[in-house]
Write an enzyme that holds these catalytic residues in place. Structure first.
Site, PDB file in Angstrom:
ATOM      1  CG  HIS A  73      -1.749  -1.252   1.522  1.00  9.17           C
ATOM      2  ND1 HIS A  73      -2.090  -1.680   2.570  1.00  9.17           N
ATOM      3  CD2 HIS A  73      -2.118  -2.262   0.612  1.00  9.17           C
ATOM      4  CE1 HIS A  73      -2.912  -2.589   2.639  1.00  9.17           C
ATOM      5  NE2 HIS A  73      -2.779  -3.125   1.318  1.00  9.17           N
ATOM      6  CE1 TYR A 136      -0.506   2.948   9.984  1.00 17.37           C
ATOM      7  CE2 TYR A 136       0.258   0.856  11.044  1.00 17.37           C
ATOM      8  CZ  TYR A 136      -0.733   1.647  10.571  1.00 17.37           C
ATOM      9  OH  TYR A 136      -2.021   1.139  10.160  1.00 17.37           O
TER      10      TYR A 136
END
Length: 481
Positions: A73, A136
């Protein structure tokens, strides 16, 4: 990772074959009780060479089993990846427009490793040790609209040829990830767009002409975006832009000394600039702001970028205040310029017209500086945007020997085939005395006597401005003068 008596590795930032994708070695301190690390430490990491992420969201993907595989992605933001527990195999493919499109890189991520992933680089991982808490940080908020901008690549793409430690046939994948396209069918992620604000002014028109062949530039005038109007700014969508060039300004220097003009100058040059600063900060855009020699008092013969500002009048005060706001942004560019000449009404066109009409003007002799041609100013902006490490304040004007306004008028007359002696030099005070006015009386703004800008910092980046007389003659020879 260190154990009791051992030393952790040093913090380091390493490059990869994918431009902007970075591997970060993290010091991890451990003993019999466990371990500790500074997963994100802005001051130290910036010093080590990491970009200033400015995270606004912290996400965790908890993976229960070995072989969980997610991706590939590419997202519309920058992200900083690490693991809190477990171990993963990370893979990245550059899906951005450009020569590096399709470049792949992979690396194992443990608690001692983090990865900085720039916008448009496809990201994937596979758990090697579970449970794995994959974390993240991102520099923009997730939204359904943002997700619609994702770009995908199939995990099994033969061109990227990611060597998955656990074959994909044995891994756990989602149906969506299995359906992603091969590289040949991926539409590359375009760069973020460039916005020019103040597109109807002399500089705005020069930038529009210079960038007319670019599909990623939008030039807007006051009808589309009025920075002095909070409602106009609130309604404008800044999200697509990675660069904002502010060529808008209230430049009616004398009118700014009166009550209405003063309010208008502050509304555009300070409050309006502040709104652009906040838009740039929110959307992680780089702001290029055009300022003026009027931030200086003119006492120095030549002004350097590090000279303290000391504006004499309201216009200069508003420009100095706007500069201070822009300077709060990382990576900003402030271009201070003088005596701009471009399309539209300006001093050079006025002198050329007077010469042709047989009018012999009186022109001030005790204000000295250099012209700046809008085309050259536009070229300097383009150059600095592409110059590595260029940020902060730069002086931009034409080069060559400084001249007074009267000296420039004489050059205009001569270039147009008229006798330069028709120009009568006068002192600034005498020029306005004839009109019954004086600098600082509320109708005439005080002006710096020297507007000469030191160009050394600009020239050190590899940009050499044209000599002002060479540029002046070329301008006067152009159609429509």
């Amino acid at each position: 990772m260190s154990t009791a008596g051992g030393a952790p590795r040093a913090l380091a930032v390493r490059s990869t074959p994918i431009p902007g994708l970075l591997v970060i070695d993290l010091p991890v301190h451990g003993d019999a009780r466990g371990w500790f690390k500074e997963n994100w430490q802005r001051e130290k990491m910036l010093a080590a060479g990491l970009p200033d992420l400015g995270p606004v969201q912290n996400n965790i993907s908890f993976n229960q089993a070995v072989g969980v595989t997610r991706g590939i992605h590419a997202e519309p933001w920058n992200k900083y990846i690490s693991v809190a527990t477990g171990r993963v195999f990370g893979a990245w493919v550059d899906l951005r427009e450009g020569e590096s499109f399709g470049t792949a890189f992979w690396h194992e991520i443990t608690p001692e490793v983090a990865i900085y992933v720039p916008r448009g680089v496809g990201n994937a991982f596979q758990t090697l040790e579970a449970p794995a808490a994959y974390t993240y940080l991102v520099d923009d908020h997730w939204s359904a609209a943002a997700q619609a901008q994702y770009t995908f690549l199939n995990l099994a793409d033969e061109t990227a040829a990611v060597p998955w430690p656990i074959p994909l046939a044995q891994a756990e994948l989602s149906a969506k990830d299995l359906a992603h396209p091969r590289l040949a069918d991926v539409v590359p992620v375009p760069p973020r767009r460039t916005l020019v604000v103040g597109g109807t002014g002399q500089l705005g028109r020069a930038l529009a002409e210079r960038w007319s062949g670019r599909a990623d530039v939008d030039v807007v005038g006051r009808a589309q975006l009025d920075v002095a109007d909070p409602t106009s700014v609130a309604a404008f969508d800044f999200a697509p832009y990675g660069v904002i060039v502010n060529a808008a300004a209230h430049t009616a220097v004398d009118a700014s000394e009166g009550p209405q003009g003063r309010a208008a100058a502050w509304a555009t040059n300070v409050a309006g600039v502040g709104r652009l600063v906040e838009a740039a900060r929110k959307h992680r855009a780089r702001l290029v702001h055009v300022s003026s020699d009027y931030v200086y008092d003119g006492a120095a013969a030549v002004h350097r970028e590090d000279e303290p500002v000391a504006p004499l009048g309201v216009y200069g005060q508003t420009k100095a205040a706007g500069d201070a706001l822009v300077a709060t942004l990382p990576g900003h560019l402030i271009l201070r310029t003088s005596w701009v000449v471009g399309q539209g009404a300006n001093f050079v066109r006025t002198m050329a017209a007077l010469a042709g009409k047989g009018v012999d003007p009186s022109v001030v002799e005790d204000q000295v500086g250099r012209l700046t041609f809008a085309d050259d100013l536009a070229a300097a902006i383009e150059h600095l945007l592409g110059a590595e490490g260029a940020e902060g304040i730069y002086h931009v004007s034409s080069g060559g020997e400084p001249l007074s306004w009267a000296g420039i008028a004489r050059e205009v007359f001569a270039a147009m085939g008229h006798d330069p002696a028709r120009v009568t030099p006068v002192a600034t005070a005498d020029y306005y005395a004839v009109q019954g006015r004086a600098e600082g009386d509320g109708t005439i703004a005080p002006r710096p006597r020297s507007s000469v800008l030191d160009l050394g910092r600009l020239e050190a980046t590899g940009f050499t401005p044209r000599d002002q007389l060479e540029a002046l003659r070329a301008y006067l020879a152009s159609p429509g003068i």
